[in-house]
Motif scaffolding. Structure first.
Motif, PDB file in Angstrom:
ATOM      1  N   GLU A 361       0.803  -1.221   0.000  1.00 24.21           N
ATOM      2  CA  GLU A 361       0.000   0.000   0.000  1.00 24.21           C
ATOM      3  C   GLU A 361       0.837   1.273   0.000  1.00 24.21           C
ATOM      4  O   GLU A 361       0.273   2.371   0.021  1.00 24.21           O
ATOM      5  CB  GLU A 361      -0.922   0.020   1.220  1.00 24.21           C
ATOM      6  N   ILE A 362       2.149   1.146  -0.007  1.00 20.27           N
ATOM      7  CA  ILE A 362       3.000   2.327   0.131  1.00 20.27           C
ATOM      8  C   ILE A 362       2.772   3.318  -1.001  1.00 20.27           C
ATOM      9  O   ILE A 362       2.799   4.538  -0.789  1.00 20.27           O
ATOM     10  CB  ILE A 362       4.490   1.900   0.204  1.00 20.27           C
ATOM     11  N   HIS A 363       2.495   2.847  -2.190  1.00 24.56           N
ATOM     12  CA  HIS A 363       2.366   3.735  -3.344  1.00 24.56           C
ATOM     13  C   HIS A 363       1.153   4.658  -3.246  1.00 24.56           C
ATOM     14  O   HIS A 363       1.106   5.698  -3.908  1.00 24.56           O
ATOM     15  CB  HIS A 363       2.283   2.906  -4.629  1.00 24.56           C
ATOM     16  N   SER A 364       0.156   4.306  -2.429  1.00 23.37           N
ATOM     17  CA  SER A 364      -1.069   5.106  -2.351  1.00 23.37           C
ATOM     18  C   SER A 364      -1.300   5.684  -0.961  1.00 23.37           C
ATOM     19  O   SER A 364      -2.421   6.071  -0.632  1.00 23.37           O
ATOM     20  CB  SER A 364      -2.275   4.251  -2.748  1.00 23.37           C
ATOM     21  N   ILE A 365      -0.248   5.750  -0.179  1.00 25.45           N
ATOM     22  CA  ILE A 365      -0.437   6.100   1.217  1.00 25.45           C
ATOM     23  C   ILE A 365      -0.768   7.571   1.435  1.00 25.45           C
ATOM     24  O   ILE A 365      -1.447   7.934   2.392  1.00 25.45           O
ATOM     25  CB  ILE A 365       0.814   5.710   2.036  1.00 25.45           C
ATOM     26  N   VAL A 366      -0.327   8.461   0.564  1.00 18.88           N
ATOM     27  CA  VAL A 366      -0.557   9.890   0.777  1.00 18.88           C
ATOM     28  C   VAL A 366      -2.046  10.215   0.794  1.00 18.88           C
ATOM     29  O   VAL A 366      -2.518  11.037   1.587  1.00 18.88           O
ATOM     30  CB  VAL A 366       0.174  10.726  -0.294  1.00 18.88           C
ATOM     31  N   LYS A 367      -2.823   9.574  -0.063  1.00 16.46           N
ATOM     32  CA  LYS A 367      -4.270   9.816  -0.094  1.00 16.46           C
ATOM     33  C   LYS A 367      -4.895   9.454   1.245  1.00 16.46           C
ATOM     34  O   LYS A 367      -5.810  10.143   1.715  1.00 16.46           O
ATOM     35  CB  LYS A 367      -4.910   8.999  -1.217  1.00 16.46           C
TER      36      LYS A 367
END
Length: 709
Positions: A361-367
């Motif tokens: 999930e690291i790639h979408s964590i900012v959202k």
């Protein structure tokens, strides 16, 4: 001739008597000498046992032969009950953990003449912390656990085979039974130090190598932590400029591309730093990190204070300690390691001060991080600051925390609850009940019913008649909150067998229900509104029995929950029926008299005055007060839902006001700002009688008249 024989016999008897005296004297002298030797031996043992083992001036050298008498192993199936001799613990009347530290010794390889393990400053501090603690015993015969003076903190700096031979030479080793080994940094080549049955206190454990309930995961200490000043004073506990800070040297190479894409998509929210392209000095290589795309440099690890969240992920460097450094700079750890065993996770609830995600999930964590509210960020930062200062700040704190966890395992009856491990020290009074009460209060005292009323005489009389039938009721105290009208004469009140007294207040205040009146002689108080006359005798009696088991809680019938509204960004008071509760309304609830004193004389801020001015939220204020001190949720009793009776629904009721619910939601926000947090704890728990609704004859049940849904 007869006289001569008699004389000879007489002399013979005297000689025998003298010989007997001499033999007795010799035996006595010998006994005294033996006793003296015993006392001298005991004194010698005492002098030896009282000797502090950290004597740097008299370190003995011990030669290690190159050969090994037997093959050492690490027993992977060890558990507390089979690899620890628990019968050694609790000896000599010690109802606590006792640790013996071996005296300092220098182990030298017989062939190479090299010192096997050089004592580092960090390991010496650990030994010193143990010796100075309440756990230390100088007598190995009284010890529950043994701590070798062989430095095994950094597995990369020791020779495994030589260390294993040195451990086997310890006087009380016995295949590592009842021994603890500090191995903070594991070896790079993944070779495991063969420690037999010893408990390993180590960093970098994963779910495959960790022996649950036996080993103990500890943090990897960083010397740079000592340079971190106390940031609690200047930390604002608010979101910072960057949502996320990523330090690339501490992340596996395979994640770099995804993280770089994350930065490209969120250039203003994510700060990513790496090794500087142009290195000037060898010193700056470890202390400076650069954002090479923007040409900016940052001091490491201080760069962590730039972000609200800081990524902790897999790294090829097993010696990294950035998880604790993240906490040191009051950044919220974003833990992206699937199989990582967190330090002290046996007792620490990491969800209270960190966020854990899957590696995928690291790639979408900012959202997801953008959706975290300011209040949640505040709570995570505040808890993280407290946890760091209490458990991770230095080696002394880490060592003592580790020993206390081991003590909890060996002496579970002395163990603190998980809630006590994770509650801040703001109101930290004891590791046990904050009221210093027994587990169950004396039953003979019963409870005092405090009825707050204004003008509803008919419903008041009905309530008094029902309360008088409760076996555990001790007395009734009616608080007449109407200054414009005198209460009825005592002769007009129902005739009951229990003492009854009426007190007319000087001002119409909701807080009058919580005043610690001298007329209250019991520990238990039932605060109840004059229109709550639908509760049965069994329900009230059972509620008191539940309170006796939880005397530090609010125990009652109507319950509510507080929820966070992501739209309005405020707390909302919710009266809908859900599977969770966080408040029990004091319109029908038991509490200890101690809380009446606290509410009247120790309520934080202007909460009490605000409640009296607005005639609302006194029950929310009491729930905040109790939860803030105990960090425990209230107890809801029985499944009854309906508390409004048809004859009570009139326009004079406070709950009929349309602004009532809005004000109560605003109360939660206001009280949270005064306390600096929301201490309310949600729980999915309700107390019912044991045989409630079971298919048994009523004569076998004690509380038959308990209302259903």
């Amino acid at each position: 001739m007869k006289k001569l024989v008699a004389s000879i016999n007489h002399r013979s008897e005297r000689f025998q008597t003298s010989i007997s005296y001499i033999i007795i004297l010799v035996l006595a002298i010998s006994s005294v000498c033996i006793v003296c030797d015993l006392f001298n031996l005991r004194d010698e043992v005492g002098r030896h046992n009282n000797k502090v083992p950290l004597d740097l001036d008299h370190v003995h050298e011990i030669l290690l032969s190159s050969g090994s008498e037997e093959t050492r192993e690490r027993q992977d199936n060890c558990r507390l009950w089979d690899c620890v001799n628990l019968y050694r613990c609790g000896q000599m009347g010690h109802d606590r953990l006792t640790v013996y530290v071996y005296p300092l010794q220098e182990y030298i390889d017989e062939t190479s003449r090299k010192t096997i393990s050089i004592l580092t400053r960090e390991y010496y501090q650990i030994l010193e912390a143990v010796v100075s603690s309440r756990y230390y015993t100088p007598n190995p015969n009284e010890a529950c656990l043994f701590l070798p003076s062989i430095d095994t903190l950094n597995g990369n700096l020791v020779e495994p085979s030589a260390v294993e031979r040195a451990l086997a030479m310890q006087n009380h080793w016995d295949n590592g039974e009842n021994h603890i080994i500090f191995n903070m940094i594991p070896r790079v080549d993944l070779s495991v130090l063969k420690t037999d049955r010893a408990i390993v206190l180590g960093g970098g454990f994963d779910s495959w190598s960790y022996r649950t309930g036996f080993d103990l995961a500890i943090p990897i200490f960083s010397p740079s932590q000592q340079k971190v000043a106390d940031l609690s004073a200047k930390s604002t506990h608010l979101p910072r400029k960057n949502i996320l800070v990523i330090v690339l040297p501490n992340v596996y190479q395979k994640y770099h591309r995804n993280l770089q894409i994350l930065v490209d998509d969120n250039p203003n929210d994510v700060l990513i730093v790496d090794k500087c392209i142009a290195q000037e000095t060898e010193f700056s290589k470890d202390t400076i990190r650069c954002n090479n795309s923007r040409g900016k440099s940052f001091e490491y690890p201080r760069v962590y204070e730039k972000g609200t969240f800081c990524l902790y992920s897999h790294s090829g460097n097993v010696e990294k300690s950035d998880l604790i450094e993240i906490l040191a700079y009051n950044c919220i750890p974003l833990i992206g390691v699937d199989n990582f065993v967190l330090p002290f996770e046996d007792v620490l609830d990491w969800s209270l001060f960190s966020i854990r995600i899957r590696e995928a999930e690291i790639h979408s964590i900012v959202k997801k991080l953008r959706k975290v509210s300011h209040t949640k960020i505040f709570e995570l930062q505040r808890q993280g600051r407290w946890v760091y200062n209490r458990y991770f700040k230095n080696l002394n704190a880490i060592t003592l925390t580790a020993l206390e966890i081991l003590e909890n395992r060996i002496f579970p009856h002395r163990a603190r609850s998980i809630m006590d491990w994770n509650k801040p020290d703001d109101n930290y009074r004891s590791t046990f009940n904050p009221l210093f009460l027994p587990v169950i209060s004396p039953k003979a005292q019963g409870f005092t019913a405090v009825i707050l009323t204004y003008d509803r005489v008919e419903s008041l009389f009905t309530l008094i008649q029902k309360l008088a039938m409760v076996p555990s009721l001790q007395s009734i105290l009616v608080i007449w909150n109407n200054q414009n009208k005198m209460p009825p004469h005592l002769s007009a009140f129902p005739t009951i067998s229990k003492p009854l007294k009426v007190i007319q207040t000087r001002a119409n205040k909701l807080s009058n229900r919580f005043y610690p009146y001298n007329e209250i002689e019991t520990e238990a108080i039932l605060t109840i509104d004059d229109d709550i006359n639908m509760l049965t005798t069994d329900e009230l009696d059972f509620g008191y029995e539940v309170w006796r088991e939880f005397p530090d809680r609010i125990v009652g019938f109507p319950s509510r929950i507080h929820v966070w509204d992501n739209v309005s960004m405020h707390w909302r008071y919710e009266s809908e029926w859900t599977n969770q509760i966080s408040m029990v309304l004091t319109g029908a609830a038991f509490h200890h008299k101690f809380w009446s004193h606290m509410y009247t004389y120790a309520m934080p801020g202007d909460i009490k005055d605000w409640v009296d001015q607005h005639m609302n939220c006194e029950d929310i204020a009491m729930n905040f007060l109790v939860a803030n001190i105990t960090n425990k949720p209230p107890i809801k009793v029985t499944p009854r839902k309906k508390f409004k009776c048809p004859e009570c629904t009139n326009t004079e009721m406070l709950s009929a006001d349309l602004n009532h619910m809005r004000e109560r939601s605003a109360c939660i926000d206001r009280f949270a700002s005064i306390y600096g947090r929301v201490p309310l704890r949600s729980v999915e728990f309700r107390a019912d009688p044991v045989l409630f609704r079971d298919n048994f004859p009523e004569k076998l049940k004690r509380f038959n008249d308990v209302g259903n849904l």
